[in-house]
Motif scaffolding. Sequence first.
Motif, PDB file in Angstrom:
ATOM      1  N   UNK A 100      -7.822   7.447  -3.548  1.00  0.00           N
ATOM      2  CA  UNK A 100      -8.802   8.535  -3.592  1.00  0.00           C
ATOM      3  C   UNK A 100      -9.776   8.266  -4.726  1.00  0.00           C
ATOM      4  N   UNK A 145      -5.592   7.368   9.405  1.00  0.00           N
ATOM      5  CA  UNK A 145      -4.453   6.462   9.286  1.00  0.00           C
ATOM      6  C   UNK A 145      -3.518   6.739  10.455  1.00  0.00           C
ATOM      7  N   UNK A 146      -3.105   5.672  11.097  1.00  0.00           N
ATOM      8  CA  UNK A 146      -2.248   5.830  12.271  1.00  0.00           C
ATOM      9  C   UNK A 146      -1.018   4.950  12.110  1.00  0.00           C
ATOM     10  N   UNK A 147       0.122   5.544  12.368  1.00  0.00           N
ATOM     11  CA  UNK A 147       1.373   4.793  12.328  1.00  0.00           C
ATOM     12  C   UNK A 147       2.052   4.934  13.680  1.00  0.00           C
ATOM     13  N   UNK A 150       0.819  -1.213   0.000  1.00  0.00           N
ATOM     14  CA  UNK A 150       0.000   0.000   0.000  1.00  0.00           C
ATOM     15  C   UNK A 150       0.854   1.264   0.000  1.00  0.00           C
ATOM     16  N   UNK A 151       2.123   1.098  -0.317  1.00  0.00           N
ATOM     17  CA  UNK A 151       2.983   2.278  -0.187  1.00  0.00           C
ATOM     18  C   UNK A 151       2.603   3.367  -1.174  1.00  0.00           C
ATOM     19  N   UNK A 158       0.626   5.800   0.469  1.00  0.00           N
ATOM     20  CA  UNK A 158       1.346   6.395   1.593  1.00  0.00           C
ATOM     21  C   UNK A 158       1.004   5.671   2.897  1.00  0.00           C
ATOM     22  N   UNK A 159       0.746   4.409   2.768  1.00  0.00           N
ATOM     23  CA  UNK A 159       0.420   3.629   3.949  1.00  0.00           C
ATOM     24  C   UNK A 159       1.437   2.500   4.051  1.00  0.00           C
ATOM     25  N   UNK A 160       1.959   2.341   5.225  1.00  0.00           N
ATOM     26  CA  UNK A 160       3.086   1.457   5.451  1.00  0.00           C
ATOM     27  C   UNK A 160       2.645   0.125   6.028  1.00  0.00           C
ATOM     28  N   UNK A 184      -2.458   8.278  -3.190  1.00  0.00           N
ATOM     29  CA  UNK A 184      -2.135   9.403  -2.310  1.00  0.00           C
ATOM     30  C   UNK A 184      -0.792  10.005  -2.660  1.00  0.00           C
ATOM     31  N   UNK A 185       0.107   9.170  -3.079  1.00  0.00           N
ATOM     32  CA  UNK A 185       1.427   9.666  -3.451  1.00  0.00           C
ATOM     33  C   UNK A 185       1.315  10.445  -4.758  1.00  0.00           C
ATOM     34  N   UNK A 186       1.602  11.726  -4.709  1.00  0.00           N
ATOM     35  CA  UNK A 186       1.398  12.551  -5.917  1.00  0.00           C
ATOM     36  C   UNK A 186       2.306  12.129  -7.075  1.00  0.00           C
ATOM     37  N   UNK A 187       3.296  11.308  -6.793  1.00  0.00           N
ATOM     38  CA  UNK A 187       4.186  10.882  -7.873  1.00  0.00           C
ATOM     39  C   UNK A 187       3.609   9.711  -8.678  1.00  0.00           C
TER      40      UNK A 187
END
Lengths: 233, 233
Positions: free
Chosen positions: A191, A228-230, A152-153, A156-158, A204-207
């Motif tokens: 999204x 989201x919680x890390x 899920x990177x 932006x989720x780890x 989520x990652x704009x790249x």
Amino acid sequence: MARRKNGLSPRHKKILAFLESYQQEKGYPPSIREICDYTEISSTSVVNYYLNQLAEMGYIERSSNVSRGINLIKNAKGIRLQTVKSAAERLLEPVINIPLVGNIVAGEPMPVPPSDFSYYDPDSGVEIARGLLPENDSTEQLYALRVFGDSMIDAMVNDGDIVVMKKVDQARNGEMVAVWLSDRDETTLKYFYLENGKIRLQPANPLMKPIIIEDPNIVEIQGKVVLVIRQLA
Amino acid sequence: MARRKNGLSPRHKKILAFLESYQQEKGYPPSIREICDYTEISSTSVVNYYLNQLAEMGYIERSSNVSRGINLIKNAKGIRLQTVKSAAERLLEPVINIPLVGNIVAGEPMPVPPSDFSYYDPDSGVEIARGLLPENDSTEQLYALRVFGDSMIDAMVNDGDIVVMKKVDQARNGEMVAVWLSDRDETTLKYFYLENGKIRLQPANPLMKPIIIEDPNIVEIQGKVVLVIRQLA
DNA sequence: CTTGACAGTGAACATTTGTTCTGATATTAT
DNA sequence: ATAATATCAGAACAAATGTTCACTGTCAAG
């Protein structure tokens, strides 16, 4: 006009801190002269001056001509102080416990709790301060998933992150949703945008580039990501 | 000897009840004469007499020559009362309020609260359930920053995310830290490893390559990341 | 520079408040 | 009944405490 102080000056804070600790220790408020000693202000009138300011700002309440007539309403952190909680306050629990129902993995369908999941294992829950959640609405519809693996990177989720989901079957544009793509057997967090009958799933990652889906039937919306919680060591 | 009263007389109970309700309502204890009025005892000496008895029995504590110097220890039912939460009770608070001290931007030094920042503006705080934090240790050392811009995406941190930091000046291997790289004027979030006198700063995103720093003096450790929170609409 | 709001000092004053004293009344044990 | 103890009243006193005032210093805007 001269200095315009918005917040609390160091003296305000010191006085409030003293009011709290003194009341805590002694069980009754300090006198003005005791505040003088602690704050190293030489004049009772100056302390009186600050107390009136604190009263105006709502931090304390004062009673005229009453020794130690100071009622500490909230401390410098704005935390209300009260001996006994009212019943109404008890209803607004500061922490809600969200059931952690399983893992979310890219390669397999994610677990979704049944429509009536009032009961769950209490020790596998995630505590969330109510203030972190968008509204006070329908906390019943919330559940949490632990992200498994690095898949899920692009969202932006780890690995190891916790996502708090809300049960929805339809998404609005701009919301981050968990979807099951039946054509490629994949769960993903993206999204959501519905444009001209097509669904655009934006990472989520704009790249990263979006996925455009021509046939909306392929997309099964499993829930909407609320938080989201890390947690780090 | 005369009457042998073991328990509390009605007057004792009435005084204790008044002490409790008065303190509850006003925030400070009543004077002896106010107790007179309420209990319909016409003499201050009688109230003083009963107060001394209550003090002997451990229901209250009195301070000599102090106006309203009454500390209510327990009420007539023997239940301990406390006006302000003690530090020990504060540890049990389900929610702690962490100061949001500013933004973290790659291009400029991040704000770090002073070593003594026990008090701060209350309107900018983040509520965190204690269960989300690693330990019950030293919540005083925590502060929060809002991530500004997309420059932290290699740390899997998005624009708008909130990072909860702990004030440290030294990091242990494997911890995620916020560092200021003085040679390139940059703030960054990386996993920290000290290996053979060199510092390796590893991005959270496994696809990104680490930064190896030969001279440890270039790295200023600003804090250790404890929690990352992303709130979604 | 002048001005005015803000911050602070020190003292005097008035009130609140705890303490003590003398004496009266009530209750209980013997 | 009598004595001892507990309870109460009222007043006077001293200390603690809140309030007010005149005056000084500081800082920033006009």
